[in-house]
Write an enzyme that holds these catalytic residues in place. Structure first.
Site, PDB file in Angstrom:
ATOM      1  N   ILE A   1      44.600  42.008  19.049  1.00  0.00           N
ATOM      2  CA  ILE A   1      45.833  42.663  19.295  1.00  0.00           C
ATOM      3  C   ILE A   1      46.169  43.130  20.792  1.00  0.00           C
ATOM      4  O   ILE A   1      47.101  43.591  21.164  1.00  0.00           O
ATOM      5  CB  ILE A   1      46.002  44.173  18.422  1.00  0.00           C
ATOM      6  CG1 ILE A   1      45.007  45.142  18.812  1.00  0.00           C
ATOM      7  CG2 ILE A   1      46.002  44.015  16.943  1.00  0.00           C
ATOM      8  CD1 ILE A   1      45.180  46.742  18.349  1.00  0.00           C
TER       9      ILE A   1
ATOM     10  N   ILE B   1      28.607  46.139  28.650  1.00  0.00           N
ATOM     11  CA  ILE B   1      30.070  45.437  28.865  1.00  0.00           C
ATOM     12  C   ILE B   1      29.792  43.861  28.590  1.00  0.00           C
ATOM     13  O   ILE B   1      29.154  43.223  29.245  1.00  0.00           O
ATOM     14  CB  ILE B   1      30.776  45.793  30.156  1.00  0.00           C
ATOM     15  CG1 ILE B   1      30.526  47.383  30.579  1.00  0.00           C
ATOM     16  CG2 ILE B   1      31.923  45.264  30.624  1.00  0.00           C
ATOM     17  CD1 ILE B   1      31.956  47.960  29.478  1.00  0.00           C
TER      18      ILE B   1
ATOM     19  N   GLY C   1      38.282  50.489  23.355  1.00  0.00           N
ATOM     20  CA  GLY C   1      39.675  50.317  23.463  1.00  0.00           C
ATOM     21  C   GLY C   1      40.372  51.733  23.204  1.00  0.00           C
ATOM     22  O   GLY C   1      41.286  52.210  23.819  1.00  0.00           O
ATOM     23  N   GLU C   2      39.819  52.637  22.189  1.00  0.00           N
ATOM     24  CA  GLU C   2      40.371  54.051  22.197  1.00  0.00           C
ATOM     25  C   GLU C   2      39.954  55.117  23.294  1.00  0.00           C
ATOM     26  O   GLU C   2      40.922  55.827  23.736  1.00  0.00           O
ATOM     27  CB  GLU C   2      39.657  54.405  20.761  1.00  0.00           C
ATOM     28  CG  GLU C   2      39.819  53.624  19.542  1.00  0.00           C
ATOM     29  CD  GLU C   2      41.140  53.623  18.661  1.00  0.00           C
ATOM     30  OE1 GLU C   2      42.232  53.985  19.416  1.00  0.00           O
ATOM     31  OE2 GLU C   2      41.212  53.076  17.697  1.00  0.00           O
TER      32      GLU C   2
ATOM     33  N   GLN D   1      41.400  46.711  29.343  1.00  0.00           N
ATOM     34  CA  GLN D   1      41.311  47.592  28.448  1.00  0.00           C
ATOM     35  C   GLN D   1      41.652  49.017  28.958  1.00  0.00           C
ATOM     36  O   GLN D   1      42.534  49.872  28.457  1.00  0.00           O
ATOM     37  CB  GLN D   1      40.386  47.393  27.473  1.00  0.00           C
ATOM     38  CG  GLN D   1      40.232  46.311  26.290  1.00  0.00           C
ATOM     39  CD  GLN D   1      41.097  47.216  25.023  1.00  0.00           C
ATOM     40  OE1 GLN D   1      42.251  47.090  25.385  1.00  0.00           O
ATOM     41  NE2 GLN D   1      40.585  47.399  24.211  1.00  0.00           N
TER      42      GLN D   1
ATOM     43  N   LYS E   1      36.291  41.509  33.089  1.00  0.00           N
ATOM     44  CA  LYS E   1      37.639  41.346  33.352  1.00  0.00           C
ATOM     45  C   LYS E   1      38.464  41.776  32.134  1.00  0.00           C
ATOM     46  O   LYS E   1      39.564  42.602  32.382  1.00  0.00           O
ATOM     47  CB  LYS E   1      37.829  39.978  33.425  1.00  0.00           C
ATOM     48  CG  LYS E   1      39.278  39.593  34.075  1.00  0.00           C
ATOM     49  CD  LYS E   1      39.221  38.174  34.655  1.00  0.00           C
ATOM     50  CE  LYS E   1      40.699  37.821  34.922  1.00  0.00           C
ATOM     51  NZ  LYS E   1      40.904  36.275  35.446  1.00  0.00           N
TER      52      LYS E   1
ATOM     53  N   ASN F   1      32.404  41.540  28.645  1.00  0.00           N
ATOM     54  CA  ASN F   1      33.241  40.929  29.854  1.00  0.00           C
ATOM     55  C   ASN F   1      34.230  41.853  30.562  1.00  0.00           C
ATOM     56  O   ASN F   1      34.935  42.252  30.222  1.00  0.00           O
ATOM     57  CB  ASN F   1      34.173  39.855  29.141  1.00  0.00           C
ATOM     58  CG  ASN F   1      34.734  38.695  29.872  1.00  0.00           C
ATOM     59  OD1 ASN F   1      34.151  37.839  30.341  1.00  0.00           O
ATOM     60  ND2 ASN F   1      36.123  38.518  29.929  1.00  0.00           N
TER      61      ASN F   1
END
Ligand SMILES: Cc1cc2nc3c(=O)[nH]c(=O)nc-3n(C[C@H](O)[C@H](O)[C@H](O)COP(=O)(O)OP(=O)(O)OC[C@H]3O[C@@H](n4cnc5c(N)ncnc54)[C@H](O)[C@@H]3O)c2cc1C
Ligand code: SF4
Lengths: 743, 330
Positions: free
Chosen positions: A473, A634, A709-710, A643, A638, A636
Site C-alpha cells: 500500500i 532495517i 509502518g505503524e 515510511q 531508503k 532497506n
C-alpha cells in the site's frame, strides 16, 4: 551503532523496484483495468442519519440515456451469505456488518441507498442526480459529548472476560506526591488516501468472480467475498497490485465493494465503481472520535506511582470497533499501579476502522501529553522523566522484552536534535518574534507476525521469481522482499522479481499492523534459504563438488562456491542445466513459535519536534523533527526512511489540522473535500531526520525485523502538542491544534 | 453533471451575444472554481462559453495605471515586472492564494468571481440561502468557524459566508477599477462596488449584470510600493483559504504615516476595506500601541456566530502584525 546487516555502505539501499512504473504511469491501479464491456456505477448515499427509506422514484433516472439499471434494496440481487432478505421489521442488532441494499433502514448519513449503472461514468452521474429518494427520519444521535453517558463496556468484553480490553488493575498505588488529571480529545479523522477506493467487478461465470479492488489484503477480501456470495474460495480472484495509499481504509471489504459485485451480477456486465471524495468520508472507516482521561501520580523525585487511563471510543450503531487506545499505558513505563478502562459509545454513524497507528496513535497522544504535564509539574526535563521510569521488563505480562533499545533511541535522538539546548521553562525560547518550543514523545507498537507462505522459482538463467499474496500500500514491500531474496540467495537484486497483490499467489496476511516484514519477510527468507540449500545439495550431486566440505559452502554472485575463498564456483543456471531442469520451485510457510509466550515483543521509538508559534496569529509551524526507532533489522534504509517520514507527516496532520467536522443537527459531515479536510502540504513539512538502532531482534523471527509502518506515527501528535506547550505555555488537549486555540 | 454545450467564441462581441441569448450559459476561464461547482451539482450551465481564446491576457502600463487583462493568469500577474515593481502588495496577495498549480490555471476574472467556500454551499443535501434562496442558512447555527464577522448596518444577513479571494483583498486596498463589457457596452466599477454584501439576495455575489464579461482590471499607480504587507492566517502553510487576511499599505515620511490602506479578507461577504482605520492612522507615528488601538476600534462592531468568535481577536492581532511589518517596526 551496530553494524548494519542488510544495508550498509558496501551494499546500499535499493531504489523502489516499482518506482519507475509508478512515476511513468505504467502501474495499473484498480480503476484503470480496461475490461471489455465495462459498465460504470455511481453510488447514491443517504442524506439522513437515521430512519427508513420510504420511496425511490427511479423513473427519470431509468429513462436517462445510457442507464442500465438503478439498484437499491427494492431490486438488488440477494447476497446468499446474508440469508433471506424479507423486509425485516427490526434494525439489525449490534454486531451485524452493514448489509448494503438489504433493507430500508438507514443507519448513518452517507449510507449507500442506491446505485445507478450506465454505459459511461458521466451518464451514471447524471442519472444519479435524477433519482428521488424519500425518507422518514428518526431522531439520530451523532454528538459524542452529548451522549457520552451512554458509553458501555464493549459487548466484546462482556462476552469475553479475558479480552485485552477488559478492565485492568495492577498493583498498589505508591506514594503520590505529585498528581495530574487531564482529559484529551481527538476528533474523527479520515484516512483519505490520494487514490479513492475503486473496484472493477467481473463475474467470469455464474460462480466465478474476479475483482480488481483497492484493498490491503487480497486473501482476506477473497475469503470475505467467497463467504458473502457462497462460492468456493478458489473461484474468487482478488487483484490489487498497486495501491495509492490506504492507511487502514482497505483492511476490510466495505459495502461499496459488495455493491459493485451485486451490480455486475444485476446488469450481467463487468462494473466499475469509484468512490467520490465526499463518499470517502462515510464509506471506508475512520479514526474514531475518542475521549481519554489520564490520571498520573508520581513521587517527588520523579518516579511514577500510578497511572489510570480511561478511554471512550466512538462506534456505529450496528458494529463494535475496538482499538488499543488504553493498552500502551500498561507497558510503556515502569509503574507499580496501573488501571485502564475502555468503553464504547454507539452513535448513528458508520463504523470506524483502523487508521495508521490504530489505537496507539490515539492513546499515546493522551499518555505522552500527560507524561509531559507531569514532568512540568515536577519541574524536571521531560526526557529525563521518561528515562527515570524506563521499563526494563513488560510489567503487563511480566515477561522480558524480546529486545528493547528505547534508551539508545532517546540518547541518539536527543543528541541529533540538540535537546540539551531546551530551556526548562515554557515560553522561554524565542526567535525573531516567534515563540519556539521543543517537545518529545516516546512510541511503541506491538509486534505482529502471522503465518505466511511464499514460493520461489529459480529460472534457467539463474534469476528467481518470488511470490506471495502480500500487498504494497506504499511502504515498498516488493523492494524489501527483493532485497531479502537477493541477500539470502547471493544474487543481484536485478535477478529477483517479486510478485504480490493477487489472491492466486501463496497465502499471506493483509498489510496492516506492521506485520508484513515480520511475517512475509520471514517467509521470503525461509523459502529462499530452502531454495539455496536445495541448490547446494544439487551442486553436491555434480562432479567435482562431491568431495568438498559442505559446511564451507557459500553462495555468492549467483554461484555455489566451495568456500569463501573460492572464486570459481558453479552457477545456479548450470546447476539447473546439469539436472535437466528448466526451473526449480520451492514453497515454504513461516510462522511464530513458542517465543511468543517467552517474550514481550514491541517496536519502540521516540520523536523530537521543534515548533515555532506566532504570538499574533497562533499559527504553528513544525520546523524540525528528529525521529529514532528501534524496530530490529532495517531491511532497506531508503524505503524505511520514507515510511518514517510518512508517519511523521501523518502525525503532524493529526496534531495540527485533521478534523472531520459534523453538523449534528443533520448528523452529516461538512468536511467533504481536501479544501475543508486539511492534511499537510509540502509547505507544512520541515526537514525530518530519521535514525534507526538497526540491531536484529533475534527472538522474533529469522530476519530479526519488527514492524515500522505503524510506529512511525505513534507519539508524533503528542510530541507536537508538547512542543506547542513548551513554546506557548498553553496545553492543548483537544486536537487539532489550530490557530484559534492559541490566540 | 448535466450535459451541456461547449462554445468557443472568437471575439468579445461574439462571447457577449452568446451569453445574452441564454441566461443559463456561463463563461469559463481557468475553470478551477466553475468545474468544481458543476461536479458537485451547485451550478448546471446549459452552455459553457470558453473565453480562453479572447485577447484578454495583456498586462501593460498606460497613463496612471496598470491594465491587467481578465484572462491573465494569477501566476503571470504575480511574476510580471510591471506588477512586481509597482504593486508588490498585489503580488504578495496573489502568491498567498491557492497553490502553484491552481495559480497557473486561475485567471484574474475568475478570481474576482470565485464563489464562497462555505461547506453548506457545496452540499446540495442541506439548506443554503446562497444556493437556494429562501431555504435557510445552515451555517448560522452550524459549523461556522470560517464565517463572517462583519456585516453592514443592523440588517440580519441571509448569508454569513465570506468572500474567499486573496487577490481581491489587495485590489480592494489599492484603488482598482474593474472593466466590464455587456450587451449595453463597456462600464467601469470601482472594486468596492463590485461585490455585494449579503442582504436580501444572497444568491448574488456581485453587481454585474447577467452576461457581463470582465475584460480587465486597472490598478492605479500609488505610493504604497515601499511599505506594504499581506498577512494571511490559515490552518496550514499553503493551499488553504484565509481564516483572516490583511492587506496593509502605508505611505510613510519623516517617521509619520501620511496615507494608509487596510483591507481584510475572510471576515465578510466581500473584501472588507477598513476605511475607518485608514483615517485614524493618518498623521500618526507608527507604533504597536497605535495599531492595536485602531485595530480594536472598529472590531467593536464585529459579530460572531459561534465557532468563529476567535476571529475577532485574530483579526485585531492580524491587523497589528500586518501594519507592524508594513511599517517596518518590530
Ligand atoms: C483547492 C483550492 C484552493 C484555493 N485556494 C485559494 C486561496 O487560498 N486564495 C484564493 O484567492 N483563491 C483560492 N482558490 C480559488 C482560485 O483562486 C479560483 O478558483 C480561481 O481564481 C478562479 O479562476 P478561474 O479562471 O479558474 O475561474 P473559473 O472557474 O473559470 O470561473 C469562475 C467564475 O467566474 C466566471 N468568470 C470567469 N472569468 C470571467 C470573466 N472574464 N468575465 C465574467 N465572468 C467570468 C465564471 O463564469 C465562473 O462563474 C482556490 C481554489 C481551489 C480549487
Ligand atoms: S453562509 Fe451563505 S453560503 Fe453558507 S449556508 Fe449560509 S447562506 Fe449558504
Amino acid at each position: 551503532m551496530e553494524k548494519r546487516i542488510f544495508d550498509n555502505p558496501a551494499d546500499p539501499s535499493l531504489d523502489r523496484v516499482d518506482g519507475r512504473v509508478k512515476v511513468t504511469g505504467k502501474a495499473t491501479y484498480s480503476a484503470e483495468y480496461a475490461v471489455p464491456n465495462l459498465a460504470h456505477a455511481v453510488l447514491v448515499t443517504s442524506t439522513i442519519a437515521k430512519g427508513v427509506i420510504t420511496g425511490i422514484d427511479a423513473e427519470k433516472a431509468n429513462s436517462a440515456p445510457g442507464v442500465l439499471a438503478v439498484i437499491s434494496h427494492l431490486n438488488a440481487p440477494k447476497v446468499p451469505g446474508w440469508g433471506s432478505a424479507a423486509q425485516p421489521a427490526e434494525r439489525a442488532p449490534i454486531g451485524t456488518s452493514f448489509r448494503v441494499f438489504y433493507d430500508h433502514f438507514v443507519y448513518f448519513d452517507g449510507q449507500p441507498v442506491a446505485m445507478v449503472v450506465a454505459d459511461t461514468h458521466e451518464r451514471a452521474v447524471y442519472a444519479a442526480s435524477l433519482l428521488k429518494i424519500t425518507y422518514q427520519s428518526e431522531k439520530h444521535r451523532t454528538h459524542f459529548e452529548a451522549n457520552v453517558q451512554q458509553a458501555i463496556v464493549p459487548l466484546n468484553v462482556q462476552r469475553n472476560k479475558t479480552s485485552p480490553f477488559a478492565d485492568y488493575d495492577r498493583g498498589e498505588k505508591g506514594q503520590v506526591e505529585a498528581h495530574i488529571e487531564a482529559e484529551y480529545t481527538i476528533p474523527t479523522q479520515h484516512h483519505q488516501p490520494m487514490e479513492p477506493h475503486a473496484i472493477v467487478a467481473v463475474w467470469e461465470a455464474e460462480d466465478k468472480l474476479t475483482v480488481y479492488d483497492k484493498n490491503q489484503g487480497v486473501k482476506s477480501a477473497q475469503g470475505q467475498l467467497a463467504q458473502a456470495f457462497k462460492i468456493p474460495r478458489e473461484n474468487v480472484r482478488v487483484i490489487a497490485k498497486y495501491i495509492g495509499g490506504a492507511f487502514g481504509s482497505g483492511i476490510r471489504v466495505w459495502p461499496h465493494t459488495i455493491a459493485a459485485v451485486l451490480a455486475a451480477k444485476h446488469v450481467g456486465r463487468p462494473v466499475k465503481l469509484v468512490l467520490g471524495r465526499e463518499q470517502m468520508f462515510t464509506s471506508v472507516g475512520y479514526r474514531p472520535y475518542t475521549v481519554q482521561k489520564l490520571t498520573i501520580g508520581a513521587s517527588k523525585n520523579g518516579k511514577l506511582t500510578s497511572i489510570t487511563h480511561e478511554g471512550i471510543g466512538q462506534t456505529s450503531a450496528y458494529e463494535e470497533h475496538l482499538e488499543r487506545t488504553i493498552l500502551a499505558s500498561r507497558s510503556l513505563y515502569a509503574c507499580p499501579h496501573v488501571s485502564t478502562r475502555y468503553r464504547l459509545l454507539s452513535l448513528d454513524v458508520n463504523t470506524p476502522t483502523w487508521m495508521r497507528g490504530p489505537g496507539d496513535a490515539t492513546g499515546m497522544f493522551a499518555l505522552e501529553s500527560a507524561m509531559d504535564e507531569m514532568a512540568f509539574a515536577l519541574n524536571i526535563d521531560p526526557l529525563d522523566f521518561r528515562i527515570k521510569n524506563y521499563a526494563e521488563l513488560d510489567q503487563e505480562r511480566n515477561l522480558p522484552w524480546s529486545a528493547k533499545s528505547l534508551k539508545e533511541c532517546y540518547v541518539l535522538g536527543a543528541e541529533k536534535f540538540g535537546w540539551k539546548n531546551r530551556k526548562l521553562e515554557p515560553k522561554s525560547m524565542q526567535k525573531d518574534g516567534v515563540l519556539v518550543g521543543y517537545g518529545m514523545a516516546s512510541s511503541l507498537y506491538g509486534f505482529h507476525r502471522h503465518p505466511s507462505k511464499a514460493r520461489a522459482v529459480m529460472q534457467a538463467d539463474g534469476s528467481v521469481i518470488v511470490q506471495s499474496a502480500t500487498m504494497d500500500i506504499g511502504p515498498g514491500t516488493g523492494t524489501a522482499m527483493t532485497r531479502i531474496a537477493a541477500k539470502v540467495l547471493g544474487i543481484h537484486a536485478k535477478m529477483v522479481r517479486f510478485d504480490l497483490g493477487d489472491s492466486a499467489l501463496p497465502d499471506a496476511p493483509g498489510q496492516n499492523g506492521s506485520s508484513t516484514i515480520p511475517s512475509v519477510g520471514s517467509a521470503v527468507h525461509d523459502v529462499c534459504v530452502a531454495l539455496r540449500d536445495r541448490l547446494i545439495e544439487m551442486a553436491f550431486e555434480m562432479p567435482g563438488f562431491a568431495t568438498k566440505e559442505k559446511s564451507q559452502v557459500v553462495v555468492r554472485n549467483g554461484q555455489v562456491l566451495a568456500s569463501m575463498a573460492d572464486t570459481n564456483g558453479v552457477s545456479f543456471g548450470d546447476i539447473l542445466k546439469h539436472h535437466h531442469r528448466n526451473e526449480l520451485e520451492i514453497s515454504a510457510e513461516s510462522k511464530s513459535g513458542p517465543e511468543r509466550d517467552q517474550y514481550s515483543m514491541y517496536s519502540f521509538g521516540c520523536h523530537f519536534v521543534e515548533v515555532e508559534v506566532s504570538p499574533f496569529t497562533g499559527e504553528v509551524h513544525v520546523t524540525r523533527v528528529v525521529t529514532c526507532a528501534d524496530v530490529g533489522t532495517i531491511i532497506n534504509y531508503k524505503t524505511a526512511r520514507s515510511q518514517s517520514i510518512g508517519g511523521i507527516v501523518g502525525g503532524i496532520g493529526m496534531a495540527l489540522m485533521e478534523e472531520s467536522a459534523m453538523d449534528h443537527r443533520y448528523g452529516r459531515y461538512v468536511t467533504s473535500d481536501f479544501s475543508s479536510y486539511h492534511i499537510p502540504v509540502h509547505a507544512d513539512i520541515p526537514p525530518i531526520e530519521v535514525y534507526y538502532i538497526d540491531k536484529p531482534d533475534v527472538h522474533v523471527n529469522p530476519i530479526g525485523s519488527k514492524g515500522l509502518g505503524e510506529i512511525a506515527i505513534v507519539g508524533v501528535a503528542a510530541a507536537v502538542a508538547n512542543a506547542v506547550f513548551h513554546a506557548t505555555g498553553k496545553r492543548i488537549r483537544q486536537l487539532p491544534i489550530t490557530p484559534d486555540k492559541l490566540i | 453533471m448535466k450535459p451541456f454545450q461547449y462554445l468557443r467564441p472568437k471575439t468579445i462581441r461574439e462571447a457577449i451575444s452568446m451569453a445574452a441569448e441564454d441566461p443559463d450559459a456561463r463563461y469559463i476561464a481557468g475553470g478551477t472554481n466553475l468545474i468544481d461547482l458543476m461536479k458537485r451539482g451547485i451550478v448546471s450551465p446549459s452552455k459553457l462559453i470558453d473565453i480562453n481564446h479572447l485577447p484578454l491576457k495583456k498586462i501593460e502600463h498606460k497613463g496612471d495605471r496598470i491594465h491587467i487583462g481578465a484572462l491573465a493568469l494569477n501566476s503571470e500577474v504575480a511574476q510580471n515586472k510591471l506588477v512586481t515593481v509597482r504593486q508588490p502588495l498585489l503580488v504578495k496577495a496573489l502568491l498567498a492564494g491557492a497553490s502553484g498549480q491552481l495559480r497557473n490555471m486561475a485567471t484574474v476574472g475568475g478570481n474576482l468571481l470565485q464563489r464562497t467556500r462555505c461547506s453548506y454551499f457545496y452540499d446540495t443535501a442541506l439548506p443554503c440561502n446562497k444556493r437556494e434562496p429562501g431555504s435557510g442558512c445552515s451555517a448560522k447555527e452550524g459549523i461556522n468557524r470560517t464565517h463572517a464577522i462583519f456585516f453592514y448596518g443592523n440588517e440580519t444577513p441571509s448569508c454569513i459566508a465570506v468572500h474567499p479571494s486573496d487577490m481581491c483583498v489587495a485590489l480592494a486596498a489599492l484603488d482598482t477599477a474593474v472593466v466590464v463589457t455587456g450587451p449595453n457596452g463597456e462600464r467601469r466599477l470601482m472594486m468596492k462596488d463590485l461585490h455585494r454584501l449579503s442582504t436580501a439576495q444572497p444568491e448574488l455575489d456581485t453587481y454585474l449584470a447577467p452576461g457581463e464579461l470582465i475584460t480587465s482590471i486597472e490598478v492605479l499607480d500609488n505610493v504604497f510600493d515601499k511599505h506594504n504587507h499581506y498577512l494571511k492566517v490559515r490552518d496550514r502553510a499553503s493551499y488553504a483559504f484565509a481564516l483572516v487576511s490583511v492587506a496593509a499599505a502605508l505611505r510613510m515620511e519623516e517617521g509619520k504615516i501620511w496615507d494608509a490602506r487596510v483591507a481584510l479578507g475572510g471576515v465578510a461577504h466581500k473584501p472588507w476595506r477598513y476605511w475607518a482605520i485608514e483615517l485614524m492612522l493618518k498623521g500618526k507615528e507608527p507604533s504597536e500601541a497605535l495599531f492595536r488601538e485602531v485595530a480594536d476600534h472598529e472590531l467593536k462592531s464585529a459579530t460572531a456566530s459561534g465557532q468563529n468568535a476567535f476571529k475577532i481577536k485574530m483579526t485585531s492581532n492580524a491587523i497589528v502584525a500586518a501594519l507592524k511589518t508594513a511599517a517596518g517596526i518590530s
